[in-house]
Design a protein around this motif. Structure first.
Motif, PDB file in Angstrom:
ATOM      1  N   ALA A 126       0.872  -1.170   0.000  1.00 13.20           N
ATOM      2  CA  ALA A 126       0.000   0.000   0.000  1.00 13.20           C
ATOM      3  C   ALA A 126       0.905   1.214   0.000  1.00 13.20           C
ATOM      4  O   ALA A 126       1.935   1.241   0.674  1.00 13.20           O
ATOM      5  CB  ALA A 126      -0.915   0.025   1.212  1.00 13.20           C
TER       6      ALA A 126
ATOM      7  N   THR B  93      -5.098   9.007   1.838  1.00 15.06           N
ATOM      8  CA  THR B  93      -5.521   7.985   0.882  1.00 15.06           C
ATOM      9  C   THR B  93      -4.464   6.893   0.768  1.00 15.06           C
ATOM     10  O   THR B  93      -3.267   7.173   0.755  1.00 15.06           O
ATOM     11  CB  THR B  93      -5.733   8.617  -0.515  1.00 15.06           C
ATOM     12  OG1 THR B  93      -6.691   9.654  -0.402  1.00 15.06           O
ATOM     13  CG2 THR B  93      -6.224   7.589  -1.518  1.00 15.06           C
TER      14      THR B  93
ATOM     15  N   TYR C 242      -3.297   3.614  -1.714  1.00 13.09           N
ATOM     16  CA  TYR C 242      -3.422   2.969  -3.015  1.00 13.09           C
ATOM     17  C   TYR C 242      -2.752   1.607  -2.895  1.00 13.09           C
ATOM     18  O   TYR C 242      -1.564   1.522  -2.559  1.00 13.09           O
ATOM     19  CB  TYR C 242      -2.736   3.797  -4.105  1.00 13.09           C
ATOM     20  CG  TYR C 242      -3.396   5.133  -4.319  1.00 13.09           C
ATOM     21  CD1 TYR C 242      -4.448   5.257  -5.216  1.00 13.09           C
ATOM     22  CD2 TYR C 242      -2.979   6.251  -3.612  1.00 13.09           C
ATOM     23  CE1 TYR C 242      -5.063   6.495  -5.423  1.00 13.09           C
ATOM     24  CE2 TYR C 242      -3.587   7.482  -3.806  1.00 13.09           C
ATOM     25  CZ  TYR C 242      -4.632   7.595  -4.702  1.00 13.09           C
ATOM     26  OH  TYR C 242      -5.236   8.809  -4.890  1.00 13.09           O
ATOM     27  N   GLU C 243      -3.499   0.546  -3.154  1.00 13.10           N
ATOM     28  CA  GLU C 243      -2.962  -0.803  -3.026  1.00 13.10           C
ATOM     29  C   GLU C 243      -2.422  -1.279  -4.371  1.00 13.10           C
ATOM     30  O   GLU C 243      -3.072  -1.131  -5.402  1.00 13.10           O
ATOM     31  CB  GLU C 243      -4.043  -1.759  -2.527  1.00 13.10           C
ATOM     32  CG  GLU C 243      -3.512  -3.120  -2.176  1.00 13.10           C
ATOM     33  CD  GLU C 243      -4.535  -4.009  -1.481  1.00 13.10           C
ATOM     34  OE1 GLU C 243      -4.240  -5.202  -1.319  1.00 13.10           O
ATOM     35  OE2 GLU C 243      -5.615  -3.511  -1.104  1.00 13.10           O
TER      36      GLU C 243
ATOM     37  N   ASP D 189       1.296  -3.857 -10.992  1.00 10.72           N
ATOM     38  CA  ASP D 189       0.496  -2.636 -10.906  1.00 10.72           C
ATOM     39  C   ASP D 189       1.440  -1.440 -10.833  1.00 10.72           C
ATOM     40  O   ASP D 189       2.515  -1.518 -10.224  1.00 10.72           O
ATOM     41  CB  ASP D 189      -0.379  -2.626  -9.644  1.00 10.72           C
ATOM     42  CG  ASP D 189      -1.506  -3.635  -9.675  1.00 10.72           C
ATOM     43  OD1 ASP D 189      -1.846  -4.117 -10.769  1.00 10.72           O
ATOM     44  OD2 ASP D 189      -2.050  -3.933  -8.589  1.00 10.72           O
TER      45      ASP D 189
ATOM     46  N   LEU E  53       1.737   3.022 -10.217  1.00 11.62           N
ATOM     47  CA  LEU E  53       1.129   4.185  -9.583  1.00 11.62           C
ATOM     48  C   LEU E  53       1.936   5.421  -9.966  1.00 11.62           C
ATOM     49  O   LEU E  53       3.167   5.435  -9.808  1.00 11.62           O
ATOM     50  CB  LEU E  53       1.142   4.013  -8.053  1.00 11.62           C
ATOM     51  CG  LEU E  53       0.690   5.189  -7.205  1.00 11.62           C
ATOM     52  CD1 LEU E  53      -0.793   5.502  -7.441  1.00 11.62           C
ATOM     53  CD2 LEU E  53       0.944   4.902  -5.728  1.00 11.62           C
TER      54      LEU E  53
ATOM     55  N   HIS F 185       4.568  10.338   0.335  1.00 13.67           N
ATOM     56  CA  HIS F 185       4.157   8.948   0.152  1.00 13.67           C
ATOM     57  C   HIS F 185       4.970   8.038   1.061  1.00 13.67           C
ATOM     58  O   HIS F 185       6.106   8.345   1.428  1.00 13.67           O
ATOM     59  CB  HIS F 185       4.297   8.512  -1.307  1.00 13.67           C
ATOM     60  CG  HIS F 185       5.585   8.874  -1.950  1.00 13.67           C
ATOM     61  ND1 HIS F 185       5.851  10.145  -2.429  1.00 13.67           N
ATOM     62  CD2 HIS F 185       6.698   8.154  -2.199  1.00 13.67           C
ATOM     63  CE1 HIS F 185       7.063  10.176  -2.942  1.00 13.67           C
ATOM     64  NE2 HIS F 185       7.606   8.979  -2.810  1.00 13.67           N
TER      65      HIS F 185
END
Length: 112
Positions: free
Chosen positions: A66, A74, A76-77, A82, A84, A92
């Motif tokens: 994450a 927030t 984001y997984e 994947d 980002l 972050h």
């Protein structure tokens, strides 16, 4: 003939730590920074405050992480394969959510 490519081997990459997150910086020029982070199971990296001029891309190659953005609270997984995009000035922090080592490749452009 002039050689154009540059190879940096794993053992040659500059190592740093963000908390328990192991970072390997492979390339840093005035145009791009490229490296990877390794997080053992349960590990949480330190907060990176973000980059003034650079977009950053995270690409998860192994595991389940994450990425937390404190500016808007927030998460984001990311699973393997994947990606980002993190805009400039965005803090972050990485969390390994899985039971295996996680690897996240990152790049900043124009630079970090």
């Amino acid at each position: 003939m002039e050689k154009r490519g540059t190879i940096v081997r794993r053992k040659e990459a500059e190592i740093s730590f963000e908390g328990q997150e192991i970072c390997r910086n492979y390339f840093k020029t005035d145009k791009i920074t490229f490296g990877l982070s390794v997080l053992k199971p349960g590990v949480i990296g330190d907060l990176d405050p973000g980059h003034d001029e650079a977009d950053e891309v995270f690409f998860c190659t192994k595991g389940n992480v994450a990425c937390y953005f404190p500016e808007d609270d927030t998460f984001y997984e990311l699973d393997a394969y994947d990606g980002l995009l993190i805009p400039p000035h965005t803090g972050h922090k990485l969390y390994n959510l899985g039971n295996e080592e996680a690897i996240v490749i990152w790049a900043c452009a124009p630079h970090q």
